[in-house]
Design a protein around this motif. Sequence first.
Motif, mmCIF file in Angstrom:
data_model
loop_
_atom_site.group_PDB
_atom_site.id
_atom_site.type_symbol
_atom_site.label_atom_id
_atom_site.label_comp_id
_atom_site.label_asym_id
_atom_site.label_seq_id
_atom_site.Cartn_x
_atom_site.Cartn_y
_atom_site.Cartn_z
ATOM 1 N N GLY A 93 53.116 44.264 33.249
ATOM 2 C CA GLY A 93 54.102 43.258 33.631
ATOM 3 C C GLY A 93 53.535 42.259 34.615
ATOM 4 O O GLY A 93 53.830 41.057 34.533
ATOM 5 N N LYS A 94 52.712 42.748 35.532
ATOM 6 C CA LYS A 94 52.118 41.835 36.516
ATOM 7 C C LYS A 94 51.108 40.888 35.853
ATOM 8 O O LYS A 94 51.001 39.720 36.219
ATOM 9 N N LEU A 95 50.374 41.401 34.876
ATOM 10 C CA LEU A 95 49.420 40.536 34.181
ATOM 11 C C LEU A 95 50.142 39.512 33.309
ATOM 12 O O LEU A 95 49.666 38.385 33.141
ATOM 13 N N VAL A 96 51.291 39.909 32.751
ATOM 14 C CA VAL A 96 52.076 38.947 31.969
ATOM 15 C C VAL A 96 52.505 37.770 32.831
ATOM 16 O O VAL A 96 52.586 36.627 32.364
ATOM 17 N N ASP A 97 52.736 38.012 34.110
ATOM 18 C CA ASP A 97 53.128 36.938 35.025
ATOM 19 C C ASP A 97 52.014 35.914 35.211
ATOM 20 O O ASP A 97 52.268 34.785 35.663
ATOM 21 N N VAL A 98 50.791 36.297 34.858
ATOM 22 C CA VAL A 98 49.655 35.372 34.977
ATOM 23 C C VAL A 98 49.600 34.424 33.776
ATOM 24 O O VAL A 98 49.035 33.325 33.855
ATOM 25 N N LYS A 99 50.192 34.831 32.672
ATOM 26 C CA LYS A 99 50.047 34.085 31.414
ATOM 27 C C LYS A 99 50.422 32.607 31.528
ATOM 28 O O LYS A 99 49.708 31.746 30.983
ATOM 29 N N PRO A 100 51.511 32.254 32.227
ATOM 30 C CA PRO A 100 51.846 30.816 32.322
ATOM 31 C C PRO A 100 50.778 29.982 33.027
ATOM 32 O O PRO A 100 50.790 28.748 32.907
#
Length: 427
Positions: free
Chosen positions: A83-90
């Motif tokens: 979930g934390k890495l998904v926050d980097v996607k944008p």
Amino acid sequence: MAAMSVGQMVELFVEPGAPIYVKAFDGSTYGSEDAPVTLVIRNSRAIYYLVNAPGELGLARAYLQGDIDSPQLDPGDPYALFGKLVDVKPYLRTPNPAQLAKALASVASHGIRRPEPPAIEGPGRMRRMSEGLLPHTRKGDAATVSYHYDQSNDFYALFLGPSMTYTCAVFDSPDTSLEAAQKAKLDLVLDKLALKPGDRLLDIGCGWGSMAIEAAKRGIHTLGVTLSEEQVEWAQRWIRQEGLEDLAEVRLMDYRDVPEGDFDGICSLGMMEHVGYKHYPAYFQEIYNKLKPGAMLLNHQITRCNSHQGKKAGEFIDRYIFPDGELSSPAEIEMTIQDTGFEVINQENLRQHYALTLHRWNENLSAHWNQATAMVGEPKARLWGLYMAGCAYNFEHNNIQIHQFLCVKPDRTGTDVYPLRPWWPRH
């Protein structure tokens, strides 16, 4: 022109302010130390993996070897980090050609290298075909199933638990234990099939024998078939231990080679992923031919969310988990089932249940991490932790689903052979 540091290369692909901190082996960094995620790039091999195979395959190679790591990571259950890495996607961006050329020139200035993939990586599609392992042929299926399942029965037992059931469980609530949920799944399948003592069941892709055991305890004569030698060995021993040899049998056999017919029920749980989309008509026809008129099929498989998504798995899944694995949408599957001549009585999506199942497996792997790495080595243990956590994330976010299809084969008078309302109890 000065060579770029790893931190500078990261900045080409990630905008400033991203919620991530990167520490590299060359002493360079990217981002703020108080970011919620820290990634550590331990050596140059990680960079070469990413240059040679940009995307998920290169990242997986580096992660499995421990070349990329994180102090916040639980390798047996890395879900929390996802979930934390998904926050980097944008914050991700694509460098312009000049920037990309400069980064590649910096890497090349240290020498052009192509590091060997991790020893646990399987061959790609083209190499398998060159070796005569054509997708979804008998020879190809035997090889790919063996690749996935003939690992170590004891390793699988660490995370599957005593039920040794490698398919989606059915939960009454998020607090239901894994064992209770797996028992509920087996009961649900048998109840839907409406089998009674003395009936005959064929279990296609029977795994380690949990369905054969449960059905036999009900007095149902069960034949399970699998292409995994390790699974057959475990299942046959389990049947003997339970004293069920007169009711349960597990064979090392392709389902297409089963000589018996006129079964009162057939179940296939988590096997269709190996069949291949183009082979669905032949698969369901084979099952149709092996059933008595009026008998039922319970088909349980992972599905795409819609028919626009591609069928084939990505490179990571294809090389490390399910070679030649394919998924399709529930609509495409149901159309093939009905075109074969079945009537579909019930379709059920268990997506949320599979996410819960995978969380339980990850928890078990994490709790037995030292035993797991001692058995199969850290790269393979990391692989299963990564795969299961990634699947849990995708089920939770409706990127993939799992469906059960209950189908009846018509008799001479049609399919008016089942009760007016669902007859199975809620599990």
